[in-house]
Design a protein around this motif. Structure first.
Motif, PDB file in Angstrom:
ATOM      1  N   MET A   9      55.877 -31.848 -35.377  1.00  0.00           N
ATOM      2  CA  MET A   9      55.104 -33.016 -34.955  1.00  0.00           C
ATOM      3  C   MET A   9      54.074 -33.401 -36.021  1.00  0.00           C
ATOM      4  N   ALA A  10      53.488 -32.412 -36.676  1.00  0.00           N
ATOM      5  CA  ALA A  10      52.545 -32.704 -37.761  1.00  0.00           C
ATOM      6  C   ALA A  10      53.258 -33.411 -38.903  1.00  0.00           C
ATOM      7  N   GLU A  11      54.470 -32.958 -39.241  1.00  0.00           N
ATOM      8  CA  GLU A  11      55.244 -33.593 -40.303  1.00  0.00           C
ATOM      9  C   GLU A  11      55.635 -35.020 -39.940  1.00  0.00           C
ATOM     10  N   MET A  12      55.808 -35.280 -38.650  1.00  0.00           N
ATOM     11  CA  MET A  12      56.139 -36.635 -38.192  1.00  0.00           C
ATOM     12  C   MET A  12      54.920 -37.559 -38.212  1.00  0.00           C
ATOM     13  N   GLY A  13      53.723 -37.006 -38.469  1.00  0.00           N
ATOM     14  CA  GLY A  13      52.513 -37.818 -38.562  1.00  0.00           C
ATOM     15  C   GLY A  13      51.745 -37.973 -37.269  1.00  0.00           C
ATOM     16  N   MET A  14      51.924 -37.037 -36.333  1.00  0.00           N
ATOM     17  CA  MET A  14      51.260 -37.163 -35.026  1.00  0.00           C
ATOM     18  C   MET A  14      49.736 -37.233 -35.154  1.00  0.00           C
ATOM     19  N   GLU A  15      49.160 -36.385 -35.996  1.00  0.00           N
ATOM     20  CA  GLU A  15      47.704 -36.358 -36.126  1.00  0.00           C
ATOM     21  C   GLU A  15      47.182 -37.688 -36.658  1.00  0.00           C
ATOM     22  N   GLU A  16      47.788 -38.175 -37.721  1.00  0.00           N
ATOM     23  CA  GLU A  16      47.364 -39.462 -38.280  1.00  0.00           C
ATOM     24  C   GLU A  16      47.638 -40.601 -37.296  1.00  0.00           C
ATOM     25  N   GLY A  17      48.770 -40.540 -36.603  1.00  0.00           N
ATOM     26  CA  GLY A  17      49.112 -41.573 -35.627  1.00  0.00           C
ATOM     27  C   GLY A  17      48.099 -41.649 -34.505  1.00  0.00           C
ATOM     28  N   LEU A  18      47.674 -40.484 -33.997  1.00  0.00           N
ATOM     29  CA  LEU A  18      46.665 -40.474 -32.928  1.00  0.00           C
ATOM     30  C   LEU A  18      45.322 -40.985 -33.435  1.00  0.00           C
ATOM     31  N   ARG A  19      44.974 -40.626 -34.658  1.00  0.00           N
ATOM     32  CA  ARG A  19      43.714 -41.098 -35.241  1.00  0.00           C
ATOM     33  C   ARG A  19      43.735 -42.630 -35.332  1.00  0.00           C
ATOM     34  N   GLU A  20      44.841 -43.176 -35.828  1.00  0.00           N
ATOM     35  CA  GLU A  20      44.954 -44.629 -35.945  1.00  0.00           C
ATOM     36  C   GLU A  20      45.029 -45.301 -34.573  1.00  0.00           C
ATOM     37  N   ALA A  21      45.740 -44.669 -33.648  1.00  0.00           N
ATOM     38  CA  ALA A  21      45.875 -45.242 -32.303  1.00  0.00           C
ATOM     39  C   ALA A  21      44.523 -45.329 -31.609  1.00  0.00           C
ATOM     40  N   THR A  22      43.747 -44.247 -31.643  1.00  0.00           N
ATOM     41  CA  THR A  22      42.444 -44.270 -30.979  1.00  0.00           C
ATOM     42  C   THR A  22      41.512 -45.285 -31.627  1.00  0.00           C
ATOM     43  N   GLY A  23      41.747 -45.592 -32.881  1.00  0.00           N
ATOM     44  CA  GLY A  23      40.947 -46.604 -33.571  1.00  0.00           C
ATOM     45  C   GLY A  23      41.130 -48.003 -33.014  1.00  0.00           C
ATOM     46  N   GLN A  24      42.160 -48.204 -32.206  1.00  0.00           N
ATOM     47  CA  GLN A  24      42.416 -49.512 -31.611  1.00  0.00           C
ATOM     48  C   GLN A  24      41.732 -49.695 -30.256  1.00  0.00           C
ATOM     49  N   ILE A  25      41.144 -48.641 -29.728  1.00  0.00           N
ATOM     50  CA  ILE A  25      40.575 -48.691 -28.377  1.00  0.00           C
ATOM     51  C   ILE A  25      39.302 -49.534 -28.316  1.00  0.00           C
ATOM     52  N   ASP A  26      38.478 -49.508 -29.347  1.00  0.00           N
ATOM     53  CA  ASP A  26      37.212 -50.258 -29.313  1.00  0.00           C
ATOM     54  C   ASP A  26      37.420 -51.732 -28.980  1.00  0.00           C
ATOM     55  N   ALA A  27      38.452 -52.343 -29.550  1.00  0.00           N
ATOM     56  CA  ALA A  27      38.704 -53.768 -29.286  1.00  0.00           C
ATOM     57  C   ALA A  27      39.028 -54.004 -27.814  1.00  0.00           C
ATOM     58  N   ILE A  28      39.734 -53.076 -27.199  1.00  0.00           N
ATOM     59  CA  ILE A  28      40.069 -53.196 -25.772  1.00  0.00           C
ATOM     60  C   ILE A  28      38.811 -53.031 -24.928  1.00  0.00           C
ATOM     61  N   LEU A  29      37.979 -52.068 -25.288  1.00  0.00           N
ATOM     62  CA  LEU A  29      36.749 -51.807 -24.536  1.00  0.00           C
ATOM     63  C   LEU A  29      35.748 -52.963 -24.620  1.00  0.00           C
TER      64      LEU A  29
END
Length: 165
Positions: free
Chosen positions: A139-159
């Motif tokens: 999962m780390a090789e698939m980019g899960m950590e970076e993907g979650l970091r980028e995904a959570t970065g989109q929450i502020d606009a929703i909030l």
């Protein structure tokens, strides 16, 4: 800034992502509870999620797919195991076939999300626990950590939008 930290713990087979938001816990909870809000951030930028099904109750199932820039789809599923609104959520997570059925029912991780409010901010801690070191590494090789970091970065606009009634 939304993203606070991320870390892999190979001994405990976990990946932890921490983010903070300038919103109350109940409002942050809505980005998990409401499928339309969830799909706006669950996939990293360029890979939007579509939740075909989202049963946000213990025993409930969710089925989603992420669409990549070239139109390819990656499918996933959740089985919600615990909901303690607005503090804690736990679910099993895995890869799915197009119909939402698990590709491999044994190839799952367990994710626990906790929301802790401090004044006018809420800290979200997401801990994914894997079944093996090989699974964590894959999962780390698939980019899960970076993907979650980028995904959570989109929450502020929703909030920043009005809360659900």
């Amino acid at each position: 800034m939304t993203f606070v930290s991320s870390s892999k713990d190979t001994e405990n087979l976990t990946l932890t992502v921490v983010a903070e938001f300038a919103a109350g816990r109940e409002r942050v909870w809505q980005v998990w509870e409401d499928a339309r809000q969830l799909e706006r951030w669950w996939g990293p930028p360029g890979y939007p999620a579509t939740f075909v099904r989202h049963e946000f109750v213990p025993g409930g199932r969710s089925h989603y797919y992420m669409t990549g820039p070239d139109g390819e789809r990656g499918y996933g599923w959740w089985e919600v195991t615990s909901v303690e609104a607005p503090d804690r959520l736990e679910f099993l997570d895995g890869f799915a076939n197009e119909d939402g059925s698990p590709v491999d029912p044994e190839d799952t991780s367990t994710t626990v999300v906790t929301l802790d409010e401090a004044g006018s901010t809420t800290r979200m801690t997401l801990v994914a626990t894997f079944r093996s070191l090989e699974q964590l590494q894959r999962m780390a090789e698939m980019g899960m950590e970076e993907g979650l970091r980028e995904a959570t970065g989109q929450i502020d606009a929703i909030l920043a939008e009005p809360a659900l009634k």
